[in-house]
Motif scaffolding. Structure first.
Motif, PDB file in Angstrom:
ATOM      1  N   CYS A  69       0.831  -1.206   0.000  1.00  0.00           N
ATOM      2  CA  CYS A  69       0.000   0.000   0.000  1.00  0.00           C
ATOM      3  C   CYS A  69       0.872   1.265   0.000  1.00  0.00           C
ATOM      4  O   CYS A  69       1.794   1.370   0.821  1.00  0.00           O
ATOM      5  CB  CYS A  69      -0.892  -0.034   1.224  1.00  0.00           C
ATOM      6  SG  CYS A  69      -1.988   1.350   1.282  1.00  0.00           S
ATOM      7  N   THR A  70       0.589   2.155  -0.913  1.00  0.00           N
ATOM      8  CA  THR A  70       1.312   3.420  -1.190  1.00  0.00           C
ATOM      9  C   THR A  70       2.655   3.189  -1.897  1.00  0.00           C
ATOM     10  O   THR A  70       3.392   4.140  -2.124  1.00  0.00           O
ATOM     11  CB  THR A  70       1.551   4.338   0.048  1.00  0.00           C
ATOM     12  OG1 THR A  70       2.585   3.785   0.866  1.00  0.00           O
ATOM     13  CG2 THR A  70       0.293   4.545   0.870  1.00  0.00           C
ATOM     14  N   HIS A  71       2.970   1.946  -2.244  1.00  0.00           N
ATOM     15  CA  HIS A  71       4.226   1.683  -2.949  1.00  0.00           C
ATOM     16  C   HIS A  71       4.011   1.076  -4.335  1.00  0.00           C
ATOM     17  O   HIS A  71       4.983   0.692  -4.995  1.00  0.00           O
ATOM     18  CB  HIS A  71       5.110   0.738  -2.125  1.00  0.00           C
ATOM     19  CG  HIS A  71       5.423   1.263  -0.759  1.00  0.00           C
ATOM     20  ND1 HIS A  71       6.232   2.351  -0.554  1.00  0.00           N
ATOM     21  CD2 HIS A  71       4.996   0.887   0.471  1.00  0.00           C
ATOM     22  CE1 HIS A  71       6.306   2.605   0.750  1.00  0.00           C
ATOM     23  NE2 HIS A  71       5.559   1.732   1.393  1.00  0.00           N
TER      24      HIS A  71
ATOM     25  N   ALA B 309       8.521  16.272   3.918  1.00  0.00           N
ATOM     26  CA  ALA B 309       9.578  15.643   3.124  1.00  0.00           C
ATOM     27  C   ALA B 309       9.322  14.148   2.994  1.00  0.00           C
ATOM     28  O   ALA B 309       9.475  13.565   1.919  1.00  0.00           O
ATOM     29  CB  ALA B 309      10.931  15.902   3.783  1.00  0.00           C
ATOM     30  N   GLU B 310       8.893  13.534   4.098  1.00  0.00           N
ATOM     31  CA  GLU B 310       8.650  12.096   4.108  1.00  0.00           C
ATOM     32  C   GLU B 310       7.519  11.723   3.144  1.00  0.00           C
ATOM     33  O   GLU B 310       7.623  10.745   2.388  1.00  0.00           O
ATOM     34  CB  GLU B 310       8.282  11.696   5.538  1.00  0.00           C
ATOM     35  CG  GLU B 310       7.977  10.244   5.735  1.00  0.00           C
ATOM     36  CD  GLU B 310       7.416   9.978   7.145  1.00  0.00           C
ATOM     37  OE1 GLU B 310       7.695  10.775   8.081  1.00  0.00           O
ATOM     38  OE2 GLU B 310       6.677   8.986   7.292  1.00  0.00           O
ATOM     39  N   ARG B 311       6.431  12.511   3.153  1.00  0.00           N
ATOM     40  CA  ARG B 311       5.287  12.187   2.284  1.00  0.00           C
ATOM     41  C   ARG B 311       5.679  12.228   0.804  1.00  0.00           C
ATOM     42  O   ARG B 311       5.338  11.344   0.031  1.00  0.00           O
ATOM     43  CB  ARG B 311       4.130  13.169   2.521  1.00  0.00           C
ATOM     44  CG  ARG B 311       3.584  13.189   3.927  1.00  0.00           C
ATOM     45  CD  ARG B 311       2.861  11.924   4.313  1.00  0.00           C
ATOM     46  NE  ARG B 311       2.306  12.051   5.647  1.00  0.00           N
ATOM     47  CZ  ARG B 311       2.585  11.234   6.657  1.00  0.00           C
ATOM     48  NH1 ARG B 311       3.412  10.208   6.493  1.00  0.00           N
ATOM     49  NH2 ARG B 311       2.028  11.427   7.840  1.00  0.00           N
ATOM     50  N   ILE B 312       6.389  13.282   0.437  1.00  0.00           N
ATOM     51  CA  ILE B 312       6.765  13.423  -0.973  1.00  0.00           C
ATOM     52  C   ILE B 312       7.809  12.365  -1.339  1.00  0.00           C
ATOM     53  O   ILE B 312       7.760  11.786  -2.425  1.00  0.00           O
ATOM     54  CB  ILE B 312       7.296  14.852  -1.250  1.00  0.00           C
ATOM     55  CG1 ILE B 312       6.126  15.830  -1.261  1.00  0.00           C
ATOM     56  CG2 ILE B 312       8.039  14.936  -2.573  1.00  0.00           C
ATOM     57  CD1 ILE B 312       5.123  15.606  -2.382  1.00  0.00           C
ATOM     58  N   ALA B 313       8.717  12.088  -0.411  1.00  0.00           N
ATOM     59  CA  ALA B 313       9.747  11.086  -0.711  1.00  0.00           C
ATOM     60  C   ALA B 313       9.112   9.721  -0.957  1.00  0.00           C
ATOM     61  O   ALA B 313       9.512   8.992  -1.879  1.00  0.00           O
ATOM     62  CB  ALA B 313      10.755  11.007   0.437  1.00  0.00           C
ATOM     63  N   THR B 314       8.110   9.373  -0.167  1.00  0.00           N
ATOM     64  CA  THR B 314       7.440   8.074  -0.341  1.00  0.00           C
ATOM     65  C   THR B 314       6.734   8.012  -1.685  1.00  0.00           C
ATOM     66  O   THR B 314       6.843   7.025  -2.423  1.00  0.00           O
ATOM     67  CB  THR B 314       6.421   7.851   0.803  1.00  0.00           C
ATOM     68  OG1 THR B 314       7.132   7.830   2.033  1.00  0.00           O
ATOM     69  CG2 THR B 314       5.656   6.551   0.623  1.00  0.00           C
ATOM     70  N   ARG B 315       6.020   9.093  -2.015  1.00  0.00           N
ATOM     71  CA  ARG B 315       5.290   9.106  -3.283  1.00  0.00           C
ATOM     72  C   ARG B 315       6.260   9.064  -4.464  1.00  0.00           C
ATOM     73  O   ARG B 315       6.025   8.387  -5.459  1.00  0.00           O
ATOM     74  CB  ARG B 315       4.404  10.363  -3.362  1.00  0.00           C
ATOM     75  CG  ARG B 315       3.564  10.437  -4.623  1.00  0.00           C
ATOM     76  CD  ARG B 315       2.410   9.441  -4.588  1.00  0.00           C
ATOM     77  NE  ARG B 315       1.788   9.280  -5.895  1.00  0.00           N
ATOM     78  CZ  ARG B 315       2.004   8.246  -6.713  1.00  0.00           C
ATOM     79  NH1 ARG B 315       2.820   7.276  -6.373  1.00  0.00           N
ATOM     80  NH2 ARG B 315       1.395   8.175  -7.874  1.00  0.00           N
ATOM     81  N   ARG B 316       7.354   9.825  -4.330  1.00  0.00           N
ATOM     82  CA  ARG B 316       8.327   9.889  -5.412  1.00  0.00           C
ATOM     83  C   ARG B 316       8.979   8.514  -5.615  1.00  0.00           C
ATOM     84  O   ARG B 316       9.132   8.043  -6.737  1.00  0.00           O
ATOM     85  CB  ARG B 316       9.395  10.943  -5.099  1.00  0.00           C
ATOM     86  CG  ARG B 316      10.324  11.226  -6.288  1.00  0.00           C
ATOM     87  CD  ARG B 316      11.444  12.181  -5.901  1.00  0.00           C
ATOM     88  NE  ARG B 316      10.928  13.492  -5.536  1.00  0.00           N
ATOM     89  CZ  ARG B 316      11.328  14.190  -4.482  1.00  0.00           C
ATOM     90  NH1 ARG B 316      12.237  13.718  -3.660  1.00  0.00           N
ATOM     91  NH2 ARG B 316      10.807  15.380  -4.240  1.00  0.00           N
TER      92      ARG B 316
END
Lengths: 308, 348
Positions: A69-71, B309-316
């Protein structure tokens, strides 16, 4: 419209929306509505052990899928993987509840009475008491690994469930009948990706081939038969996993053909060959399961008296 | 507040390529365009829907792309704070509910990106803008989730605030957006209900659980109020969006509505909201609340929130890690198409 008032939305009945959720949000009893009589002349300990293995496979696989999830590589895939995880989680809940019903001795000692059987088994059992096959244990690798594992798992599980829909245990038969179309979709989904990746780019071909090679050493165990399974087969409630080998080999070879992948060697076993040896089904697990459970059980165990 | 007509006089009349690479119909004559604009204004005035093929002012299109994309991004980034608890949900029922909820959010993102594509935007381009920080998402998702009670409070307060914001959007003037919002709102109300039910259950549990609920409410209350955006006096786009009936109520109106709905819910739950100035004002017929720390909102929007930073890093990372998969799917589709074409050629 009803949703103009958020407070009303909190208190009103689900009003037909309930079926949007894989297994509803309201039900507390995983076996509600299912005929749960136990057929006469059945070895309950063996029947329960058999059901527990099927439940644990689904629970651990659902957990690993939920880690995606989310990955996921695409939003459509977020939705699809969550869907597959939800289906398996639903199967696990019903089967865990049934296992505890058949053999109350499976419920870990000391778990407070308000904790439902499904949660007592999921959150308060040690790794060595889990009965899943080792295939589902490893943390997720890349998407090629995911596709390979899901293809192998769902091909095998569909073959098992298909046979179990004729079980003498009415709960197992009902769960299997509901699960067959679900897992048929999981298999289609995985096969579709195996073909896209295998016959996509050089990189995707390499990655899915590596994924298949990684999971392959764990395949033989899928066809091993435990004593409990032998007894359940004799009682008419269970299925012998060894009987799924030919169907599994056939499906895998057709998918690999479409995907331009070399199928890893399938043992073409005849009479006289040594039978496959059960591992996970007898409590022999990889270290990955211990880590998985440490995380999964952390909140439940920190608040054994908690209400959720 | 200006009328729709007044706003139209300052409407951007440029032709050619719009923002976000939006496609344009062939160059129209001035007379055609005047007629098209008159029709657009009439549709808005009559509270009808604007559909993708209809003529629309460039600024209307650009405003919608910005708003709908930001909304889509918020759904996708919003999967993260709660998704973090999927592997630790303390019962299988809660695990199933949470998974279904996070899955819904991915689905909402999909509907909204699709609505955005009807305006000529491209999902891959919008995603690129999100992961490079050129487009925003709701700042609420830049706060951390510290205990399982946060899952409940996000459902109750954050989804509750989102519902207050979004229900009026079901009557937004742009058809695809309005229709997407109807389905989204139905699902959101379910999300809110599961959150509130979780909190009710936890409040009936141990003292430690009650403390977790109170702590989560204290942390999320003020950020939830900020979700409605800056006060009306400092919201430059509100008047125009309302004239175009993209928005239906001002930020402060919606915030007030949320407070009025939520205070009795907090009482029923048995928690107090962290605002000493919160009290019923019989004269206004509304609850008054204390001042909101707008500096905090600005800081978080600027990127200085606890988890930006964490949210964008995960999405990226997900987007980058998935690139080879998306490329493989395209390559395979192209191979199939080529094979089908050869097959058709032979058959023909």
């Amino acid at each position: 419209m009803a949703f103009d008032n958020a407070y009303e939305a909190l208190t009103e009945d689900a009003g037909g929306l309930g079926d949007r959720w894989a297994h509803g949000t309201g039900f507390q009893d995983a076996l509600s509505g299912v005929d749960d009589t136990v057929p006469a002349g059945v070895d309950l300990t063996a029947a329960a052990r058999h059901v527990l293995g099927l439940a644990d496979d689904a629970l651990v696989m659902a957990h690993r899928l939920s880690e995606w999830c989310t990955h996921a590589p695409e939003l459509e895939e977020e939705v699809a993987l969550a869907n597959i995880a939800l289906d398996l989680l639903g199967q696990a809940r019903s089967l865990l509840a049934r296992a505890a019903q058949l053999d109350p001795g499976l419920r870990p000692a000391g778990v407070p009475g308000h904790v439902p059987d499904e949660d007592a088994l999921a959150f308060f059992r040690a790794a060595e008491d889990y009965r899943n096959v080792r295939l589902v244990e490893a943390p997720h690798g890349d998407f090629g690994h995911l596709v390979a594992r899901l293809l192998v798992f769902s091909t095998w599980r569909l073959a098992l469930l298909d046979r179990l829909s004729g079980s003498r245990d009415p709960v197992v038969a009902a769960v299997a009948a509901k699960a067959v179309p679900e897992v048929a979709y999981h298999r289609d989904h995985a096969a579709g990706w195996a073909v896209r990746l295998g016959d996509g780019t050089d990189e995707s071909h390499r990655r899915v081939a590596e994924g298949l090679a990684e999971v392959w050493p764990l395949v033989e165990e899928l066809f091993a038969t435990t004593d409990a399974e032998r007894t359940a087969v004799a009682d008419g409630t269970g299925v012998d996993p060894a009987t799924t080998r030919a169907e599994f080999a056939d499906v895998l070879s057709r998918v690999c053909d479409q995907a331009t992948l070399d199928p890893p060697g399938m043992d073409d076993r005849g009479a006289g060959d040594a039978p496959a040896v059960p591992r996970g089904r007898t409590g022999q697990h990889t270290a990955a399961l211990r880590d998985l459970l440490a995380e999964m059980q952390s909140v439940a165990r920190a608040h054994p008296e908690g209400r959720w | 507040m200006p009328s729709a007509e007044e706003v139209m006089t300052v409407t951007d009349r440029r032709t050619g390529h719009g923002p976000d690479g939006a496609r344009r119909p062939p160059e129209a004559t001035l007379a055609d365009e005047t007629e098209a604009q008159a029709r657009f204004e009439r549709l808005i005035a009559e509270d009808q829907r604007i559909e993708p093929r209809d003529w629309m002012p460039e600024a209307y299109r650009a405003t919608l792309i910005r708003q709908v994309a930001q909304h889509a991004h918020s759904e996708i980034i919003g999967m993260q704070p709660e998704g973090a608890w999927l592997t630790r949900a303390p019962s299988l029922r809660r695990k199933a509910i949470l998974l279904a909820k996070v899955q819904d959010e991915a689905g909402h993102g999909l509907y909204l990106y699709s609505a955005c594509e009807t305006l000529g935007a491209d999902r891959a381009d919008l995603t690129e803008k999100l992961v490079t920080g050129r487009q925003k998402y709701s700042s609420i998702f830049n706060y951390p989730t510290l205990s399982f009670a946060d899952v409940g409070v996000i459902g109750w307060l954050v989804d509750g605030a989102a519902i207050c914001n979004q229900v009026p959007l079901c009557r937004s003037s742009y058809g695809p957006y309005a229709r997407a919002m109807i389905r989204i709102c139905k699902e959101e109300s379910f999300h809110q209900r599961q959150g509130y039910e979780l909190l009710m259950t936890m409040m009936g549990g141990t003292e430690e659980q009650r403390a977790q609920v109170r702590d989560a409410v204290d942390r999320w209350w003020w950020p939830s109020l900020m979700m409605f955006g800056p006060p009306d006096a400092e919201s430059p786009n509100t008047a125009r969006s309302m004239a175009w009936r993209i928005k239906r109520h001002t930020n402060d109106e919606l915030r007030q509505r949320f407070v009025d709905i939520t205070v009795p819910q907090a009482e029923a739950l048995g928690v107090s909201l962290p605002d000493p100035d919160l009290r019923w004002n019989a004269e206004r017929g509304h609850y008054d609340h204390g001042p909101i720390d707008w500096d905090e909102l600005s800081r978080v929007i600027r990127g200085d929130g606890p988890c930006n930073a964490e949210r964008i890093a995960t999405r990226r990372a997900a987007h980058r890690d998935g690139e080879w998969v998306r490329r493989a799917a395209s390559a395979h589709a192209a191979k199939r198409a080529a094979r089908d074409a050869v097959g058709a050629g032979v058959a023909g």
